[in-house]
Design a protein around this motif. Structure first.
Motif, PDB file in Angstrom:
ATOM      1  N   ARG A   1     -11.264 -12.092  30.545  1.00 22.84           N
ATOM      2  CA  ARG A   1     -12.321 -12.983  30.049  1.00 22.84           C
ATOM      3  C   ARG A   1     -13.467 -13.093  31.060  1.00 22.84           C
ATOM      4  O   ARG A   1     -14.636 -13.150  30.680  1.00 22.84           O
ATOM      5  CB  ARG A   1     -11.754 -14.374  29.754  1.00 22.84           C
TER       6      ARG A   1
ATOM      7  N   ASN B   1     -20.526 -18.674  25.472  1.00 18.60           N
ATOM      8  CA  ASN B   1     -19.980 -20.035  25.341  1.00 18.60           C
ATOM      9  C   ASN B   1     -18.502 -19.998  24.932  1.00 18.60           C
ATOM     10  O   ASN B   1     -17.663 -20.741  25.474  1.00 18.60           O
ATOM     11  CB  ASN B   1     -20.795 -20.810  24.321  1.00 18.60           C
ATOM     12  N   GLN B   2     -18.166 -19.120  23.970  1.00 15.16           N
ATOM     13  CA  GLN B   2     -16.791 -19.006  23.509  1.00 15.16           C
ATOM     14  C   GLN B   2     -15.867 -18.522  24.624  1.00 15.16           C
ATOM     15  O   GLN B   2     -14.758 -19.023  24.810  1.00 15.16           O
ATOM     16  CB  GLN B   2     -16.727 -18.036  22.316  1.00 15.16           C
ATOM     17  N   THR B   3     -16.363 -17.526  25.401  1.00 21.21           N
ATOM     18  CA  THR B   3     -15.568 -17.016  26.522  1.00 21.21           C
ATOM     19  C   THR B   3     -15.346 -18.106  27.569  1.00 21.21           C
ATOM     20  O   THR B   3     -14.258 -18.231  28.149  1.00 21.21           O
ATOM     21  CB  THR B   3     -16.263 -15.803  27.161  1.00 21.21           C
TER      22      THR B   3
ATOM     23  N   LYS C   1     -17.277 -12.068  30.354  1.00 22.74           N
ATOM     24  CA  LYS C   1     -18.362 -13.040  30.532  1.00 22.74           C
ATOM     25  C   LYS C   1     -19.463 -12.453  31.418  1.00 22.74           C
ATOM     26  O   LYS C   1     -20.660 -12.582  31.108  1.00 22.74           O
ATOM     27  CB  LYS C   1     -17.815 -14.322  31.144  1.00 22.74           C
TER      28      LYS C   1
ATOM     29  N   ILE D   1     -15.190 -21.314  27.001  1.00 20.85           N
ATOM     30  CA  ILE D   1     -14.202 -22.261  26.464  1.00 20.85           C
ATOM     31  C   ILE D   1     -12.791 -21.723  26.671  1.00 20.85           C
ATOM     32  O   ILE D   1     -11.869 -22.464  27.068  1.00 20.85           O
ATOM     33  CB  ILE D   1     -14.469 -22.521  24.962  1.00 20.85           C
ATOM     34  N   GLU D   2     -12.597 -20.409  26.429  1.00 21.93           N
ATOM     35  CA  GLU D   2     -11.277 -19.813  26.606  1.00 21.93           C
ATOM     36  C   GLU D   2     -10.841 -19.879  28.063  1.00 21.93           C
ATOM     37  O   GLU D   2      -9.677 -20.177  28.371  1.00 21.93           O
ATOM     38  CB  GLU D   2     -11.299 -18.362  26.115  1.00 21.93           C
TER      39      GLU D   2
ATOM     40  N   ARG E   1      -9.704 -23.341  28.936  1.00 22.46           N
ATOM     41  CA  ARG E   1      -8.359 -23.641  28.423  1.00 22.46           C
ATOM     42  C   ARG E   1      -7.279 -23.022  29.312  1.00 22.46           C
ATOM     43  O   ARG E   1      -6.224 -23.631  29.554  1.00 22.46           O
ATOM     44  CB  ARG E   1      -8.219 -23.119  26.997  1.00 22.46           C
TER      45      ARG E   1
ATOM     46  N   GLU F   1     -26.632 -14.419  19.648  1.00 20.85           N
ATOM     47  CA  GLU F   1     -25.239 -13.983  19.482  1.00 20.85           C
ATOM     48  C   GLU F   1     -24.545 -13.867  20.843  1.00 20.85           C
ATOM     49  O   GLU F   1     -23.374 -14.243  20.986  1.00 20.85           O
ATOM     50  CB  GLU F   1     -25.206 -12.638  18.755  1.00 20.85           C
TER      51      GLU F   1
ATOM     52  N   LEU G   1     -23.631 -17.328  22.150  1.00 13.23           N
ATOM     53  CA  LEU G   1     -22.438 -17.862  21.486  1.00 13.23           C
ATOM     54  C   LEU G   1     -21.167 -17.242  22.068  1.00 13.23           C
ATOM     55  O   LEU G   1     -20.162 -17.932  22.285  1.00 13.23           O
ATOM     56  CB  LEU G   1     -22.517 -17.595  19.983  1.00 13.23           C
ATOM     57  N   LYS G   2     -21.214 -15.913  22.301  1.00 10.07           N
ATOM     58  CA  LYS G   2     -20.049 -15.242  22.871  1.00 10.07           C
ATOM     59  C   LYS G   2     -19.767 -15.739  24.285  1.00 10.07           C
ATOM     60  O   LYS G   2     -18.603 -15.909  24.677  1.00 10.07           O
ATOM     61  CB  LYS G   2     -20.278 -13.729  22.873  1.00 10.07           C
TER      62      LYS G   2
END
Length: 541
Positions: free
Chosen positions: A427, A398-400, A431, A402-403, A406, A392, A395-396
């Motif tokens: 962010r 990785n998501q952070t 992270k 990606i943000e 961007r 978990e 995944l968090k």
């Protein structure tokens, strides 16, 4: 709010297990307590004390507070980084766990599973026995290395004998070419002549006080005798003569002859063999005659509070006369033999009979293996939970990432960086926090409870450790037995023994205190009392 006392300890022994610093233990315990919503009210620390002994200042102070403080106690829980910080022997764990329970104190080890119900005592002692077995193996490896050092004529640590001083010597070279340094002894120019004079004065008949006054090598006659018997002054290196056999009293015993290391010419001799032998003759002649002066130690009745008379619903109590030691029904003692004509029970015979049954029905290979398997299952469960949490977190992270990517792409496309400064900072901080949590899981996994593969040898070693409990001092054994036996009911030629242990051991994720709602898991066996256990029938009905 639940109140917590933290106990932390580090030892001075050359242990191979990771010695987490005291401040590190306390910090982790504080964080653990905060996550549980507990309030830390006391912190006890013992720095430089072995867990094999209970003679530790902070530990003794903690026990004294538990025993003497009126209710409510200043804390409800004793929290440790791991149980081996508090105990390093099965005997101590059994004895003090009873103290904790009697005063409604809960014991929690951060990196070990908690057990529920009355069978928890059995499970905890399996864990303690496994830990003590591991420590014994480490001690054996350490002792083997120290023997090699002593056989080479070097010091295994500590101060040099009076008359010598430590000096570093090159004992060889490492594979990388660096020197291997060992500690040896050389004569101390200030004290070596005084040692020789002390031996010469003793050989010529001088008294102990005269030698002490003239040389000042020691301060007491008993220390002088020990010095004059020390073969180190002949140039011999002697190691492992005594071994510790009792962690509480620090009692020591002679090692086997084959385990003693003797190295001649390990260092320069201060006296001749002829002078040493002459001094030994003088000491033998001066030795006081203690024959027939030893006193018999008072009797300890192991089954007091456990042995029950079914006929009169009363406990048996210990009694000693000039002929024998025995248990007598307390109803008989109060009402008289005519009203309560039950027979007296031989102390030694009854105790031996009960201890034998305890070994056969509780400390069995089946129970020990079941306990180890339950602990191993708990470890697997913890690992699975860690893996889930780790996934978990990944995944968090990785998501952070990606943000953040961007945001940076938006800046590259012309968005004002000041508009995205706060989101990027948030962010980035998130992270870093997630990475720290991930690193903490990996670190905890490295130091978590280690359960080796369960083998027949391991089970046998733990069983042997349990049986060794019965060889401890009677005082300790008396405190330990109520952990496993609830009551022994005598009824004529039969006895019912009620044990605190369950056929199936259950691991729980929470602790349930004794009292209302606590189902004491137990089992009872009926056994035939062996012939000769009763002394005599005092009177006929």
């Amino acid at each position: 709010m639940t109140r917590v006392a933290i106990y932390a300890r580090v030892s001075t022994e050359g242990q191979a297990d990771e010695e987490v610093p005291i401040n590190g233990q306390i910090d982790e315990c504080r964080k653990f307590a905060a996550d549980k919503g507990w309030e830390v009210t006391e912190v006890f620390t013992d720095a430089g004390f072995s867990g094999r002994t209970d003679d530790r200042p902070a530990f003794r102070r903690m026990i004294e507070i538990i025993k003497t403080s009126p209710n409510p106690k200043p804390f409800d829980i004793i929290l440790c980084w791991r149980s081996n910080r508090l105990f390093r022997s099965v005997e101590h764990r059994l004895a003090y766990s009873r103290v904790f329970r009697r005063h409604s104190i809960r014991f929690v080890a951060m990196h070990e599973p908690e057990f529920e119900g009355a069978s928890a005592m059995f499970m905890e002692t399996v864990l303690a026995a496994a830990d003590e077995l591991y420590v014994s193996q480490v001690s054996e490896d350490t002792l083997r290395g120290l023997k090699q050092i002593a056989m080479a004529g070097y010091s295994t640590g500590g101060k040099a004998a009076t008359g010598y001083r430590n000096v570093r010597k090159v004992a060889g070279l490492k594979p990388n070419g660096e020197p291997i340094l060992r500690t040896g002894w050389e004569p101390d120019p200030d004290y070596a002549p005084k040692i020789k004079r002390a031996f010469e004065m003793c050989a010529s008949g001088a008294s102990g006080p005269e030698i002490i006054k003239a040389t000042g090598v020691v301060t007491s006659p008993s220390s002088l005798v020990s010095l004059l018997r020390n073969r180190a002054y002949l140039g011999e290196r002697i190691y492992n003569v005594m071994k510790q056999v009792d962690g509480k009293t620090r009692r020591r015993a002679n090692s086997k002859p084959e385990d003693i290391i003797r190295k001649e010419n390990a260092h320069e001799a201060l006296i001749s063999l002829e002078l040493f032998d002459a001094v030994q003759d003088v000491l033998v002649r001066r030795r006081p005659d203690t024959k027939g002066k030893s006193k018999q130690s008072p009797q300890t009745y192991l089954l007091t509070g456990l042995l029950w008379c079914s006929e009169h619903q009363a406990f048996y109590t210990g009694n000693t006369n000039s002929e024998r030691n025995y248990y007598v029904c307390s109803a008989k003692r109060k009402l008289g033999a005519k009203i309560s004509p039950c027979r007296n029970v031989k102390k030694e015979t009854m105790e031996e009979f009960i201890l034998d049954n305890l070994q056969k029905h509780v400390f069995t290979e089946k129970r020990i293996r079941a306990g180890l398997e339950a602990i191993a299952r708990e470890k697997i469960k913890n690992k699975q939970e860690d893996d889930k949490e780790r996934k978990e977190l990944a995944l968090k992270i990785n998501q952070t990432g990606i943000e953040l990517k961007r945001f940076y792409e938006a800046i590259a496309s012309g968005v004002n960086p000041e508009n995205l400064a706060q989101p990027i900072e948030e962010r980035s901080a998130l992270k870093n926090k997630l990475y720290l949590q991930l690193a903490e899981i990996d670190r905890q996994r490295e130091i978590d409870l280690q359960i080796p593969d369960i083998t027949d040898t391991m089970v046998e070693d733990i069983q042997e450790k349990y049986i060794g409990i019965f060889l401890t001092s009677p005082e300790k054994l008396k405190a330990i037995l109520p952990q496993f036996i609830e009551r022994i009911e005598l009824d004529g030629t039969k006895a019912k023994i009620k044990y605190f242990a369950a056929e199936e051991q259950k691991v729980g994720s929470y602790w349930r205190p004794q009292g209302v709602g606590d189902k004491r898991l137990s089992f009872t066996i009926s056994v035939k009392i062996p012939d000769g256990i009763y002394i005599r029938q005092t009177c006929r009905k």
